[in-house]
Design a protein around this motif. Structure first.
Motif, mmCIF file in Angstrom:
data_model
loop_
_atom_site.group_PDB
_atom_site.id
_atom_site.type_symbol
_atom_site.label_atom_id
_atom_site.label_comp_id
_atom_site.label_asym_id
_atom_site.label_seq_id
_atom_site.Cartn_x
_atom_site.Cartn_y
_atom_site.Cartn_z
ATOM 1 N N LEU A 133 10.667 -8.252 60.469
ATOM 2 C CA LEU A 133 12.034 -7.727 60.364
ATOM 3 C C LEU A 133 12.206 -6.429 61.271
ATOM 4 O O LEU A 133 11.100 -5.582 61.154
ATOM 5 C CB LEU A 133 12.249 -7.528 58.879
ATOM 6 N N THR A 134 13.108 -6.186 61.785
ATOM 7 C CA THR A 134 13.120 -5.143 62.741
ATOM 8 C C THR A 134 14.629 -4.761 62.856
ATOM 9 O O THR A 134 15.511 -5.886 62.947
ATOM 10 C CB THR A 134 12.265 -5.446 64.123
ATOM 11 N N LYS A 135 14.672 -3.749 63.595
ATOM 12 C CA LYS A 135 16.088 -3.081 63.923
ATOM 13 C C LYS A 135 16.528 -3.697 65.244
ATOM 14 O O LYS A 135 15.632 -4.003 66.243
ATOM 15 C CB LYS A 135 16.274 -1.508 63.971
ATOM 16 N N HIS A 182 6.961 -4.698 48.739
ATOM 17 C CA HIS A 182 7.947 -4.984 49.521
ATOM 18 C C HIS A 182 8.917 -3.959 49.827
ATOM 19 O O HIS A 182 9.464 -3.713 50.794
ATOM 20 C CB HIS A 182 8.490 -6.550 49.266
ATOM 21 N N GLY A 183 9.279 -3.361 48.682
ATOM 22 C CA GLY A 183 9.971 -2.351 48.429
ATOM 23 C C GLY A 183 9.856 -1.142 49.475
ATOM 24 O O GLY A 183 10.717 -0.483 50.137
ATOM 25 N N GLU A 184 8.751 -0.586 49.116
ATOM 26 C CA GLU A 184 7.998 0.434 49.876
ATOM 27 C C GLU A 184 8.022 0.176 51.256
ATOM 28 O O GLU A 184 8.209 0.975 52.099
ATOM 29 C CB GLU A 184 6.770 1.005 49.374
ATOM 30 N N ALA A 185 7.724 -1.080 51.656
ATOM 31 C CA ALA A 185 7.449 -1.556 53.060
ATOM 32 C C ALA A 185 8.857 -1.234 53.785
ATOM 33 O O ALA A 185 8.991 -0.861 55.013
ATOM 34 C CB ALA A 185 6.772 -2.909 53.176
ATOM 35 N N ALA A 186 9.856 -1.901 53.112
ATOM 36 C CA ALA A 186 11.254 -1.863 53.613
ATOM 37 C C ALA A 186 11.596 -0.501 53.885
ATOM 38 O O ALA A 186 12.271 -0.333 55.062
ATOM 39 C CB ALA A 186 11.898 -2.829 52.857
ATOM 40 N N ILE A 187 11.439 0.435 53.139
ATOM 41 C CA ILE A 187 11.936 1.837 53.182
ATOM 42 C C ILE A 187 10.946 2.469 54.366
ATOM 43 O O ILE A 187 11.760 3.268 55.167
ATOM 44 C CB ILE A 187 11.526 2.600 51.965
ATOM 45 N N THR A 188 9.865 1.996 54.510
ATOM 46 C CA THR A 188 8.883 2.594 55.691
ATOM 47 C C THR A 188 9.580 2.185 56.953
ATOM 48 O O THR A 188 9.836 3.079 57.940
ATOM 49 C CB THR A 188 7.671 1.981 55.588
ATOM 50 N N VAL A 195 8.248 0.127 63.331
ATOM 51 C CA VAL A 195 8.957 -0.723 64.412
ATOM 52 C C VAL A 195 9.380 -1.790 63.694
ATOM 53 O O VAL A 195 10.418 -2.626 64.102
ATOM 54 C CB VAL A 195 8.740 -0.949 65.705
ATOM 55 N N ALA A 196 8.400 -2.356 62.691
ATOM 56 C CA ALA A 196 8.767 -3.903 62.196
ATOM 57 C C ALA A 196 8.028 -3.816 61.064
ATOM 58 O O ALA A 196 7.216 -3.257 60.692
ATOM 59 C CB ALA A 196 8.118 -4.866 63.298
ATOM 60 N N PHE A 197 8.349 -4.777 60.062
ATOM 61 C CA PHE A 197 7.871 -5.158 58.831
ATOM 62 C C PHE A 197 7.530 -6.669 58.776
ATOM 63 O O PHE A 197 8.438 -7.639 58.886
ATOM 64 C CB PHE A 197 8.959 -4.797 57.703
ATOM 65 N N MET A 198 6.102 -6.977 58.463
ATOM 66 C CA MET A 198 5.715 -8.429 58.449
ATOM 67 C C MET A 198 5.781 -8.845 57.372
ATOM 68 O O MET A 198 5.057 -8.138 56.423
ATOM 69 C CB MET A 198 4.398 -8.616 59.270
ATOM 70 N N MET A 199 6.303 -10.036 56.983
ATOM 71 C CA MET A 199 6.517 -10.335 55.585
ATOM 72 C C MET A 199 6.860 -11.974 55.639
ATOM 73 O O MET A 199 7.040 -12.316 56.802
ATOM 74 C CB MET A 199 6.853 -9.531 54.743
ATOM 75 N N ASP A 200 6.773 -12.480 54.732
ATOM 76 C CA ASP A 200 7.399 -13.684 54.623
ATOM 77 C C ASP A 200 8.850 -13.688 54.849
ATOM 78 O O ASP A 200 9.675 -12.999 54.090
ATOM 79 C CB ASP A 200 7.176 -14.406 52.988
ATOM 80 N N ASP A 201 9.350 -14.556 55.518
ATOM 81 C CA ASP A 201 10.934 -14.612 55.957
ATOM 82 C C ASP A 201 11.856 -14.371 54.852
ATOM 83 O O ASP A 201 12.739 -13.666 54.894
ATOM 84 C CB ASP A 201 11.081 -15.805 57.172
ATOM 85 N N GLU A 207 14.668 -8.181 51.419
ATOM 86 C CA GLU A 207 14.943 -6.713 51.571
ATOM 87 C C GLU A 207 15.804 -6.125 52.533
ATOM 88 O O GLU A 207 16.631 -5.300 52.354
ATOM 89 C CB GLU A 207 13.339 -6.246 52.255
ATOM 90 N N ARG A 208 16.356 -7.014 53.753
ATOM 91 C CA ARG A 208 17.283 -6.750 54.472
ATOM 92 C C ARG A 208 18.630 -6.785 53.796
ATOM 93 O O ARG A 208 19.512 -5.791 54.064
ATOM 94 C CB ARG A 208 17.451 -7.860 55.701
ATOM 95 N N ALA A 209 18.818 -7.539 52.663
ATOM 96 C CA ALA A 209 20.176 -7.536 51.927
ATOM 97 C C ALA A 209 20.402 -6.401 51.189
ATOM 98 O O ALA A 209 21.351 -6.060 51.090
ATOM 99 C CB ALA A 209 20.028 -8.753 50.885
ATOM 100 N N LYS A 210 19.250 -5.412 51.050
ATOM 101 C CA LYS A 210 19.377 -4.188 50.333
ATOM 102 C C LYS A 210 19.922 -2.853 51.044
ATOM 103 O O LYS A 210 20.363 -2.022 50.868
ATOM 104 C CB LYS A 210 18.000 -3.768 49.605
ATOM 105 N N PHE A 211 19.703 -3.241 52.410
ATOM 106 C CA PHE A 211 20.301 -2.105 53.419
ATOM 107 C C PHE A 211 21.540 -2.019 53.463
ATOM 108 O O PHE A 211 22.382 -3.202 53.627
ATOM 109 C CB PHE A 211 19.657 -2.508 54.867
#
Length: 302
Positions: A133-135, A182-188, A195-201, A207-211
């Motif tokens: 997941l990345t910008k 996962h929540g803390e990773a997404a905040i980071t 620059v990116a968050f590696m995890m299960d798609d 996590e993206r849905a919470k942004f």
């Protein structure tokens, strides 16, 4: 009745009693004796297992767990069976299963050969690919673009292991940040510290849905691995595993799994303020619903 017939009858009774007793050993006996089944839940594995606004456990994996609970109630004839939920993390989930704190954990746990040495797994209820997941403007399109950059993942996960192995093997010079969940990773990631968050798609989609600016983020890269999620329970308890596997298979073959998938992955989620993850089922998921199994290796995935 002759003595031989009496002896034969007593033997049959003994065998029947022994069979019944064998069915109520291990986890099933503990559940029946205590009148409670102890579930383990994740607090922020959206949309598999997380808390809604009323602090109730909800999610796709929780729906699977509830199907298992219903089967246990039916098998043990305990319609009023009490259900408890204990929050767990990637780091403590296996020990809590092993020491009996929880009977079964349905969240986002990958079934693999290493973990099979420590616990048993149900029939697979979800198949994922590990991605990034990345910008949108980060310049990251695949794993090769992570060289020399800060990358975050969740501690104690297969993604963390894969990322560290990749970093060492490919000499990528990544600074790997291990978040507690996962929540803390997404905040980071969202704060720009990675620059990116590696995890299960599927988890990345959650996590993206919470942004609030979710449209500015994308899930990218060729999957580093395909993995099978299963509900985790104690080893060497075939009676309980057989019941759990039946519950998951019935859940999938009945069509309920497809309905719940649509509810959590393709429709607005009330517990997330109406966010729609827009994450259609993969070919691997469609194949799984037709042929339930507990294999760690995802057949057909490349």
């Amino acid at each position: 009745m002759t003595l031989s017939k009496i002896a034969l009858a007593m033997c049959c009774v003994g065998l029947m009693a022994g069979a019944a007793q064998a069915q109520e050993t291990g986890t099933l006996k503990s559940i029946k004796d205590n009148g409670v089944i102890k579930l383990g839940n994740r607090e922020s594995s959206i949309p598999f297992s997380f808390y809604d606004n009323n602090h109730n456990v909800v999610g796709y994996a929780n729906d699977v767990a509830q199907a298992i609970v219903a089967e246990v109630k039916k098998e043990l004839k305990l319609p009023n069976l009490k259900v408890t939920q204990t929050p767990i993390t990637s780091q403590n989930r296996i020990p809590l299963v092993q020491n009996g704190t929880i009977d079964i954990e349905c969240g986002s746990t990958t079934n693999n050969a290493d973990r099979q040495k420590q616990a048993a797994f149900s029939n697979t209820f979800f198949i994922i690919g590990t991605r990034l997941l990345t910008k949108n403007n980060s310049g990251v399109k695949d794993f090769a673009d992570l060289k020399g950059k800060n990358v975050v993942t969740t501690a104690g996960t297969t993604s963390e292991r894969l990322l560290r192995e990749m970093n060492e093997k490919e000499k990528m010079g990544m600074n790997i940040i291990s978040a507690k969940d996962h929540g803390e990773a997404a905040i980071t990631l969202h704060q720009g510290r990675a620059v990116a968050f590696m995890m299960d798609d599927a988890l990345l989609a959650g996590e993206r849905a919470k942004f609030k600016d979710a449209k500015d983020y994308s899930i990218v890269g060729k999957a580093a691995s395909y993995e099978a999620y299963g509900c985790m329970m104690r080893k060497d308890d075939p009676a309980f595993k057989k019941l759990v596997d039946k519950a998951v298979e019935d859940y999938q073959k009945s069509g309920q799994a497809q309905k719940d998938y649509a509810k959590w992955f393709q429709q607005p989620i009330p517990a997330l303020n109406g966010v729609n993850m827009d994450f259609p089922p993969s070919a691997e998921m469609a194949a799984l619903w037709k042929a339930p199994n507990d294999k760690a290796d995802v057949q057909g995935a490349k």
